[in-house]
Enzyme design. Structure first.
Site, mmCIF file in Angstrom:
data_model
loop_
_atom_site.group_PDB
_atom_site.id
_atom_site.type_symbol
_atom_site.label_atom_id
_atom_site.label_comp_id
_atom_site.label_asym_id
_atom_site.label_seq_id
_atom_site.Cartn_x
_atom_site.Cartn_y
_atom_site.Cartn_z
ATOM 1 N N GLU A 46 32.470 -11.535 19.357
ATOM 2 C CA GLU A 46 32.821 -10.494 20.323
ATOM 3 C C GLU A 46 33.895 -10.971 21.292
ATOM 4 O O GLU A 46 33.944 -12.157 21.642
ATOM 5 C CB GLU A 46 31.598 -10.029 21.135
ATOM 6 C CG GLU A 46 30.670 -9.077 20.406
ATOM 7 C CD GLU A 46 29.472 -9.781 19.815
ATOM 8 O OE1 GLU A 46 28.685 -9.118 19.119
ATOM 9 O OE2 GLU A 46 29.326 -10.996 20.044
ATOM 10 N N THR A 47 34.714 -10.020 21.691
ATOM 11 C CA THR A 47 35.720 -10.193 22.740
ATOM 12 C C THR A 47 35.515 -9.048 23.722
ATOM 13 O O THR A 47 35.312 -7.901 23.311
ATOM 14 C CB THR A 47 37.137 -10.153 22.158
ATOM 15 O OG1 THR A 47 37.296 -11.227 21.218
ATOM 16 C CG2 THR A 47 38.188 -10.273 23.244
#
Length: 278
Positions: A46-47
């Site tokens: 995830e970002t």
């Protein structure tokens, strides 16, 4: 444009032994396309992108992207982003941090040297069809009878939870990722004769359809599992789950049911601190 950036290791106090999340701390003005492209570039599970809140009571708004698309909620990005926000001068309006995201408002409390989020309600629960259990068992390389119980524990991601008869059984899994396809599968098994400070459960998370074959340590899954295990399998009110062991991580997820809400917590540490051109 230069934007403040941090990469945070979550659910560990030891750098590079937890689950990393990339955090863009001043993401105002970025388009959906910009965010998705950067998430593909980081190639992390995830970002996240921190934005001004749009609803009353929130301290900030968070958007969460995997390499394959956007999520309404995810646990380790929530804690890692809150850690980065606090480290870079963020101050909550009230006693708890309030994060706005696709799943609504998420409360985050400071718990000693940990941050903990309040587990969001399940959006899908109940038993998993026998045909799906059989399909998942084959993909995990185990027999259907090795699954003690199975239920939907979706709270943003569409998690299904599988309880196996031991932590060792969980560690021994060698899944066929292609066979798992788009299923989002969390597997949990209990340790026996647990001494103080040792984990009560071993957890693994498989999300090949999101470009993450095995997620090292997963807050949303642990939140869903905690609600299920507390309700139907006599899990302790407070316990510790280990995750990431087979990936040489030392993730520790601290679960606490205070009678009102279930909190999912852990330590975080900043590994990269700087700026990014976006």
């Amino acid at each position: 444009m230069q934007r403040k950036f941090a990469q945070v290791d979550v659910f560990t106090s030891v750098p590079v032994r937890g689950n990393p999340v990339a955090v863009v701390l001043d993401a105002d003005g970025l388009s959906d396309t910009d965010m998705a492209a950067f998430a593909r570039w980081t190639n992390l599970s995830e970002t996240t992108f921190v934005l001004p809140p749009t609803v009353e009571g929130a301290d900030y708004r968070l958007r969460i992207f995997t390499p394959a698309g956007e999520l309404p909620f995810a646990g380790h990005p929530t804690l890692g982003s809150a850690h980065a926000w606090r480290t870079n001068g963020g101050t909550p309006r009230g006693p708890e941090i309030v994060q706005e995201c696709g799943a609504g408002l998420i409360n985050i409390r400071v718990d000693g040297n940990r941050l903990a989020f309040a587990a969001p309600p399940l959006i899908r629960s109940g038993p998993i069809d026998q045909s799906v259990r059989t399909e998942i068992a084959l993909a995990l390389g185990i027999g259907v009878t090795d699954i003690v119980d199975a239920a939907w524990v979706a709270n943003g991601p569409n998690w299904m939870g599988l309880l196996l008869d031991s932590a060792q059984r969980v560690l021994d899994l060698v899944p066929d990722m292609a066979a798992l396809g788009d299923y989002e599968v969390g597997v949990v098994g209990a340790y026996t004769d647990v001494e103080a400070g040792e984990p009560n459960y071993e957890v693994r998370a498989f999300v090949p359809g999101q470009g993450v074959p095995e997620d090292p340590i997963t807050g949303s899954l642990n939140a869903g599992l905690a609600m299920w295990l507390r309700a139907t399998h006599d899990a302790p009110a407070s316990y510790v789950a280990a995750q990431g062991t087979v990936l040489d991580r030392i993730g520790r997820v601290y679960v606490d049911d205070d009678g009102d809400r279930i909190w999912i917590g852990g330590q975080s540490t900043t590994v990269v601190d700087g700026s990014v051109e976006l």
